[in-house]
Write a protein that holds these residues in place. Structure first.
Motif: not given
Length: 475
Positions: A75-85
């Motif tokens: 979940g954290h990775l997905e959030e970070r990926v979304k933020d980074r994206t």
């Protein structure tokens, strides 16, 4: 279960098993107690199953915990990926927008530079071209694709900027302004700008064609001069004419009294003095009539100026200028202009030329004055062996009228010919500035080249004489 029983049986029946270990499972006669074997195997199996179940339970709990942690990490990775994206998309959008703005700005600047009416050339320190606008293409005849990367002086040798000018602008870090002019043809203002805060040192050269502006300024200046001359001529003529008429009237009256013989009889002792007085009076009357003629010419000059060109016969203007020169030009202890031999070589049926008559008369009068000074100078040096001569040539040459005024007086040196048509600038090193200024023909050159859109040149030899060449357009 079957496998466990078989394993137990093998252990009990194996010859390698220690006898003490199998003792509880045998009877006294050595037979196997299968009931004990089954019970023991069941107990061992239950213990093994319990241990296995416990291990599985612990493993499941640990796996479950790991799965929860992995889900959290995911979940954290997905959030970070979304933020980074999102950030990358924003940065990409900003980059695209910035790139479009830069392209628009670059295109705008290129359009401005290309549409400038000035020649704009970018150079590096070695004189290699880095920028070449459309005006430079038109002037030099070389396209930008062929010019960029090449040496400036190899494709545009006529430009007056030198490598020393580039070095000077870069060293001083100040714009360098040059002025180049070809009188009667073109006038150029050249500015060399050093590039500051730039990766590679270089300069920008701007070449501004100011010919039209200079011509307009010169015409305004010359028109002001002509207006001032006309006003001055009118004032001088009116101030001199009235007392001159009174002086001439008194001279005629006194001469009439002497001619009547009432003042002194002819057979008196003072008859020689009488003749001398009459000669002086006649000479004074001639000089007065000459001054009167000069005044009439001044008044004609003041009244004859016309802003519009009008058709006229150049031969008539030339003859009238000769008459003016005969009446007005004289030097102390020198041959009068009227005594100079004038040879006329005029073609038949000379067409009329649109011109400013008064200004053209002043041009011819200036040339005759210049010729008269040279002829008088040579006549004093040669004496009676020298015959001062002026030759006039007028003829049609295609769509223009060609005039030549030639004299055999003292010619001009190469230095004098170079500066003959330039305005005189006073210098403290010149011993006689008025004489130097009188030898210049800048006004005559302006009238021919600027007002009449004609051409004027001079050829001269110090020992042979001088020829002035004038060409006027017929249309």
């Amino acid at each position: 279960m079957t496998r466990l029983l078989l394993l137990t049986t093998l252990l009990l029946t194996s010859p390698f098993t220690h006898a003490s270990l199998l003792a509880p499972f045998r009877n006294e006669d050595g037979s196997t107690r299968w009931q004990y074997v089954a019970n023991f195997s069941s107990g061992v199996l239950i213990i093994l199953l319990t241990v296995a179940a416990f291990v599985l339970f612990v493993t499941w709990r640990r796996a479950r915990r790991y799965n929860i942690e992995l889900e959290e990490i995911r979940g954290h990775l997905e959030e970070r990926v979304k933020d980074r994206t999102a950030k990358l998309e924003k940065e990409v959008a900003e980059h695209v927008l910035t790139e479009k703005r830069l392209q628009a700005s670059e295109s705008y600047i290129q359009n401005i530079l290309s549409s400038m009416p000035l020649v704009l050339v970018g150079l590096n320190r070695e004189g290699m071209i880095t920028h070449w606008n459309r005006r430079a293409e038109q002037v030099s005849g070389t396209k930008a694709e062929a010019a960029i990367g090449r040496n400036l002086w190899s494709i545009y040798p006529d430009i007056t900027v030198t490598p020393q000018h580039i070095e000077q602008a870069l060293e001083k870090r100040q714009p360098l302004t040059l002025r180049y002019s070809q009188p009667g043809s073109y006038h150029m203002d050249i500015t060399v700008y050093p590039l500051e805060n730039y990766v590679e040192p270089g300069v920008v050269v701007l070449v501004d064609d100011v010919t039209r502006r200079v011509i307009t300024e010169n015409m305004l200046i010359q028109h002001d001069k002509l207006s001032s001359m006309g006003e001055l001529a009118t004032a001088m003529a009116n101030d001199i004419y009235t007392p001159l008429q009174a002086i001439l009237f008194d001279l005629r009256s006194f001469q009439n009294i002497l001619d009547s013989g009432r003042l002194l009889p002819e057979d008196s002792a003072q008859s020689n003095e009488l003749e001398r007085v009459q000669g002086l009076l006649e000479h004074a009357s001639d000089n007065g009539r000459q001054v009167e003629s000069v005044i009439r010419n001044l008044l004609q000059f003041a009244r004859g100026r016309n802003a519009q060109a009008e058709p006229a016969n150049v031969v008539d203007i030339l003859e009238h200028s000769l008459t003016q020169a005969s009446e007005a030009l004289s030097l102390p202890d020198a041959i009068p202009f009227g005594k100079i031999r004038v040879e006329r070589h005029f073609e038949n049926e000379i067409p009329q030329v649109p011109c400013h008559i008064t200004e053209l008369q002043q041009v011819f009068l200036s040339l005759f004055r210049h010729a008269y000074q040279s002829l008088a100078e040579k006549a004093q040096a040669k004496g009676l062996d020298f015959m001062p001569t002026i030759k006039l040539y007028v003829g049609q040459s295609y769509d223009s009228l060609s005039l030549r005024i030639q004299h055999n007086g003292t010619g001009l040196s190469s230095e004098e010919q170079m500066h003959l048509f330039e305005p005189y600038v006073h210098s403290a090193n010149v011993e006689q500035p008025s004489a130097a200024a009188d030898r210049r023909l800048s006004f005559a050159y302006f009238v021919i080249t600027e007002q009449h859109r004609g051409h004027m040149a001079v050829t001269s030899d110090p020992d042979v004489g001088t020829t002035f060449h004038i060409q006027l357009e017929l249309h």
